[in-house]
Design an enzyme around this catalytic site. Sequence first.
Site, mmCIF file in Angstrom:
data_model
loop_
_atom_site.group_PDB
_atom_site.id
_atom_site.type_symbol
_atom_site.label_atom_id
_atom_site.label_comp_id
_atom_site.label_asym_id
_atom_site.label_seq_id
_atom_site.Cartn_x
_atom_site.Cartn_y
_atom_site.Cartn_z
ATOM 1 C CD GLN A 219 7.109 -13.508 11.729
ATOM 2 O OE1 GLN A 219 8.277 -13.412 11.340
ATOM 3 N NE2 GLN A 219 6.788 -13.661 13.000
ATOM 4 C CG MET B 108 -1.905 -1.170 1.190
ATOM 5 S SD MET B 108 -3.452 -0.835 2.045
ATOM 6 C CE MET B 108 -2.859 -0.504 3.691
ATOM 7 C CG HIS C 230 8.648 0.164 6.119
ATOM 8 N ND1 HIS C 230 8.882 -1.187 6.152
ATOM 9 C CD2 HIS C 230 7.319 0.317 6.357
ATOM 10 C CE1 HIS C 230 7.765 -1.827 6.434
ATOM 11 N NE2 HIS C 230 6.784 -0.943 6.552
ATOM 12 C CG HIS D 9 6.946 -2.086 2.229
ATOM 13 N ND1 HIS D 9 6.904 -0.952 3.008
ATOM 14 C CD2 HIS D 9 5.694 -2.596 2.268
ATOM 15 C CE1 HIS D 9 5.691 -0.790 3.488
ATOM 16 N NE2 HIS D 9 4.928 -1.770 3.063
ATOM 17 N NE ARG E 89 -2.941 1.699 9.612
ATOM 18 C CZ ARG E 89 -3.350 0.688 8.836
ATOM 19 N NH1 ARG E 89 -2.667 -0.440 8.823
ATOM 20 N NH2 ARG E 89 -4.426 0.805 8.081
HETATM 21 P P1 AMP Z 1 1.511 -2.911 3.441
HETATM 22 O O1 AMP Z 1 2.056 -1.866 2.516
HETATM 23 O O2 AMP Z 1 1.502 -2.492 4.878
HETATM 24 O O3 AMP Z 1 0.209 -3.495 2.968
HETATM 25 O O4 AMP Z 1 2.555 -4.109 3.401
HETATM 26 C C1 AMP Z 1 2.931 -4.707 2.196
HETATM 27 C C2 AMP Z 1 3.698 -5.967 2.504
HETATM 28 O O5 AMP Z 1 4.852 -5.647 3.275
HETATM 29 C C3 AMP Z 1 2.874 -6.953 3.348
HETATM 30 O O6 AMP Z 1 3.117 -8.283 2.891
HETATM 31 C C4 AMP Z 1 3.419 -6.735 4.725
HETATM 32 O O7 AMP Z 1 3.263 -7.851 5.583
HETATM 33 C C5 AMP Z 1 4.881 -6.467 4.423
HETATM 34 N N1 AMP Z 1 5.505 -5.777 5.560
HETATM 35 C C6 AMP Z 1 5.027 -4.698 6.233
HETATM 36 N N2 AMP Z 1 5.841 -4.399 7.255
HETATM 37 C C7 AMP Z 1 6.857 -5.307 7.236
HETATM 38 C C8 AMP Z 1 8.005 -5.537 8.047
HETATM 39 N N3 AMP Z 1 8.280 -4.775 9.099
HETATM 40 N N4 AMP Z 1 8.826 -6.560 7.722
HETATM 41 C C9 AMP Z 1 8.561 -7.365 6.656
HETATM 42 N N5 AMP Z 1 7.487 -7.196 5.840
HETATM 43 C C10 AMP Z 1 6.643 -6.179 6.128
#
Ligand code: AMP
Length: 292
Positions: A138, A19, A23, A26, A177
Site C-alpha cells: 500500500q 528493487m 526491509h 518487503h 530510501r
Molecule cells: P520497492 O523495492 O521499493 O520497489 O518495493 C517493492 C514492494 O515492496 C512494492 O510493492 C512496495 O510497495 C512494497 N513496500 C515498500 N515499502 C513497504 C512498506 N513499508 N510496507 C509494505 N510494503 C512495502
Amino acid sequence: MRVFNQSNQSNTIGFVPTMGALHTGHLSLVEASKESNDVTVASIFVNPTQFSAGEDFDKYPRQLEMDIEMLENAGVDCVFAPSNVSDIYPSSPLCHVEPKAFLNIAEGQARPEFFRGVATIVCKLFNIVRPTNSYFGQKDISQCVLIRRMVEDLCLPINVVVRPTLRADDGLALSSRNAYLTESERKVSSVLYKALSAGVKFCEDQSQECLDTLSRDQVIDIITNIINSEPLVTRIEYVSIASHLDMTELNVISPDKSGAVVSAAIRIGSVRLIDNLLMGRSHRDIFQIVKT
Ligand code: AMP
C-alpha cells in the site's frame, strides 16, 4: 532453495517484485505470499526506466548478497535478480505499457517517467515469472492501483494482492530510501504520517451529513499546515485526496460512497518521502482479493 516444476499446473506461484535494499515491509509481502502459495518468487531489479534524469538511479541502495540472504531466511523459493539491464531490455523496444492518464495524477505529475516504467517492467516480470498471485505494498498506492488496472485492462491472469504499509514505531513508512535521511532528518520524518493521520481523523470526526459536503481544501489545509510546521521540510510536492479507482482527485470527500486515498509527497532535505492513508470504501476495495 527448493526446485519446482513450472509446468506443474497445480503449483501456485506467489510473486514479490522489488528493487532490493530490503526491509521488513518487503518481507511482509513475502510472508503473505508464503501463506497462500506453493512457491514464492521474489525479484530484485533496480529498473532504470522508472527513474527520470536527475533522480537517484545511480545512487539507489544496492546490497544484493544481503538481500538474497534475507529472502532465503524468509523462506523464498526462488530469487530472480537479473544482473544486467540488457537482460531485461535487450534492444531498442518497440512496445511498452503506457498508462497515459496517470501522467495527470499527483504522483504522475511529480514523476512523469515513473508509471510507464513501472507498468512496463511489472508486465515483463509477470510474463517471465508467470505468477498466480502477485504482492504489492500500500505504501506505493498509485502503483497498486495502476497494476490492478493493468491486469484488468490487459486481461492478465494474475491476482494482485495489496498488503498494508509497514511503519517504524514513530509512524514513518519503511522505505529503502529512508537510508538517505540524516539522523536529524530521520527524527522529524514522521511528520508526514502525523499530518496525513490528522487529515483522516478530521474527516472521521465529521458527521455523515457534513462529510458529504466537506471540501477537500479544508482537509488539505490541515495536512499542509502540519507538514509546514516542520522546518526541515524543504518542499511539499503535493497533498492529494484521490479516488482509489483511478487516483483522480476528489472534490468532495465521501468515504463510504467513493472512498478516498489521502496521500502526500514531501522532501526533507533532499530526500523524497511518500505516504498515504485510506478512508472508508477505499480500505475495503484496496485490500480485497479479486480472483481472476
Ligand atoms: P520497492 O523495492 O521499493 O520497489 O518495493 C517493492 C514492494 O515492496 C512494492 O510493492 C512496495 O510497495 C512494497 N513496500 C515498500 N515499502 C513497504 C512498506 N513499508 N510496507 C509494505 N510494503 C512495502
